[in-house]
Scaffold this active site. Structure first.
Site, PDB file in Angstrom:
ATOM      1  N   LYS A 121      63.544 -16.401  60.545  1.00 30.81           N
ATOM      2  CA  LYS A 121      64.318 -17.156  61.642  1.00 30.81           C
ATOM      3  C   LYS A 121      63.890 -16.348  62.859  1.00 30.81           C
ATOM      4  O   LYS A 121      63.578 -16.931  64.019  1.00 30.81           O
ATOM      5  CB  LYS A 121      65.878 -16.816  61.409  1.00 30.81           C
ATOM      6  CG  LYS A 121      66.456 -17.937  60.296  1.00 30.81           C
ATOM      7  CD  LYS A 121      67.838 -18.233  60.113  1.00 30.81           C
ATOM      8  CE  LYS A 121      68.096 -19.117  59.291  1.00 30.81           C
ATOM      9  NZ  LYS A 121      69.299 -19.640  59.175  1.00 30.81           N
ATOM     10  N   LYS A 179      61.081 -26.785  52.168  1.00 29.46           N
ATOM     11  CA  LYS A 179      62.564 -27.040  51.943  1.00 29.46           C
ATOM     12  C   LYS A 179      63.056 -27.904  53.164  1.00 29.46           C
ATOM     13  O   LYS A 179      62.610 -27.833  54.231  1.00 29.46           O
ATOM     14  CB  LYS A 179      63.341 -25.987  51.773  1.00 29.46           C
ATOM     15  CG  LYS A 179      63.750 -25.072  52.887  1.00 29.46           C
ATOM     16  CD  LYS A 179      64.918 -24.308  52.625  1.00 29.46           C
ATOM     17  CE  LYS A 179      65.464 -23.641  54.109  1.00 29.46           C
ATOM     18  NZ  LYS A 179      66.773 -23.193  53.905  1.00 29.46           N
ATOM     19  N   LYS A 211      67.103 -27.774  58.831  1.00 30.64           N
ATOM     20  CA  LYS A 211      67.058 -28.452  60.130  1.00 30.64           C
ATOM     21  C   LYS A 211      66.242 -27.887  61.039  1.00 30.64           C
ATOM     22  O   LYS A 211      65.933 -28.367  62.038  1.00 30.64           O
ATOM     23  CB  LYS A 211      68.661 -28.131  60.406  1.00 30.64           C
ATOM     24  CG  LYS A 211      69.072 -26.812  60.933  1.00 30.64           C
ATOM     25  CD  LYS A 211      70.440 -26.738  61.476  1.00 30.64           C
ATOM     26  CE  LYS A 211      70.662 -25.171  62.009  1.00 30.64           C
ATOM     27  NZ  LYS A 211      70.619 -24.201  60.810  1.00 30.64           N
TER      28      LYS A 211
END
Ligand code: AQP
Length: 333
Positions: free
Chosen positions: A112, A195, A198
């Site tokens: 992230k 995966k 979003k």
């Protein structure tokens, strides 16, 4: 009854199919057998930049989707994380128990923060797995139903619970991850090596549950498969087809083996057309139910307030005991 706890971010727009199959679906089942606590994790949502009005709307939207998915406030405790201040309070204690290097090893943070860029990466994003530890330990949860991407955070939770218990005396239940093998990781429809997510998926690879059903059907029909023609589950050699079979099987309850037999000799087109229909049948009522809950925000807020009240009873007790064990003086009574 054993206790479960889990949370989901108030994502803009909609939950995606990975969120539902990997986590929320299990939440719905577990409320029948467990003392279940589920929350919308708005404290986690501010680890990246957010707009206040959007966050408020997305928090209600997340709660509405959870109810639409089948959570029943009579059977589980559904609440918003920021309504229970004990989460942030316990997180501080857990921060002080976590090694800096230990926190740096969290792969979700690495991913992230790489996406955010160095200037936009906050300390909150760095410590969010530790807030998650507090989320779980506050409720003395035995099991935490999540997708595979959360396994490392549950390991951290176990380590910190054991560390605290060892240092200050038995205080926390050491939780286990509850991850169903079949749906632990739902993959992107366009790139079955990653995966469904979003932030990483392309719009065509991501099924948002609240999208127009027609658009969803189109995405399923254009899912990437392979150059072979056989419909067979083989996650290594045929990740795209296997992902479609997993989704199909989970949404309908029909076993993978039965599906393989039913589609023997048929092409990928047939599988995709049928799965598109299954998906439309799933998302259509889900969208309607979500809209109905959103149309009545007063009732929604009441459900969440009641949930927070129930959650606080448990959270306050754990926090008081933790503060005492750590050596904080009792405050005014
Ligand atoms: N693809 C997935 N397969 C199975 N489970 C998944 N989960 C997420 N993606 C998949 C599970 O959904 C729950 C809620 O996740 P979250 O609140 O962490 O949602 P998120 O992080 O906003 O979802 P994304 O898409 O994974 O976000 P980014 O792209 O930001 O990383 C969790 O139990 C999670 O395991």
């Amino acid at each position: 009854r054993p206790r479960v706890l889990s949370g989901i971010q108030p994502t803009a727009g909609s939950f995606h199919l990975g969120n539902y199959l990997g986590a929320v679906r299990q939440w719905v089942a577990l409320q029948e057998t467990h003392d279940a606590f589920y929350m919308v994790v708005d404290l986690h949502a501010i680890t990246v930049q957010q707009d206040p009005a959007e966050l408020r709307a997305n928090t209600r939207l997340a709660a509405a989707q959870l109810l639409a998915a089948g959570l029943d406030p009579e059977r589980c405790t559904l609440f918003v994380q920021s309504h229970v201040p004990e989460h942030a309070q316990l997180a501080w204690v857990m921060n002080c128990l976590t090694g800096y290097g230990e926190a740096q090893r969290m792969t979700q943070f690495k991913d992230k923060s790489a996406k955010q860029g160095a200037d936009r990466t906050t300390v909150g994003l760095f410590t969010y797995p530790i807030l998650q530890v507090a989320d779980i330990l506050l409720y003395q949860a035995h099991e935490v139903p999540v997708g595979e991407d959360q396994r490392q955070h549950i390991e951290l939770t176990r380590d910190l619970a054991e560390r605290f218990n060892g240092r200050f005396g038995e205080t926390f239940t050491v939780p286990k991850a509850y991850i169903l093998k079949e749906t632990a990781k739902i993959f992107d429809l366009q790139d079955p090596a990653i995966k469904m997510s979003k932030s990483a998926s392309t719009p065509k690879g991501l099924i948002n549950l609240l999208d127009e059903p027609k658009a969803t059907a189109k995405k399923v029909k254009s899912a990437v498969t392979d150059t072979d023609t056989v419909i067979r589950y083989d996650a290594e050699a045929k990740p795209g087809v296997s992902n479609l079979l997993t989704i199909y099987s989970t949404l309908t309850g029909e076993g993978i083996l039965a599906l393989e037999q039913r589609y023997e000799g048929k092409g990928y087109g047939a599988l995709k057309t049928d799965l598109a229909e299954v998906m439309v049948d799933f998302v259509t009522p889900f969208r309607e139910r979500t809209q109905a809950y959103l149309a009545d925000p007063e009732t929604l807020d009441k459900i969440l307030a009641k949930g927070a009240e129930k959650a606080r009873l448990v959270a306050a007790e754990t926090l008081a005991q933790t503060y005492d064990r750590v050596g904080f003086l009792p405050g005014r009574r």
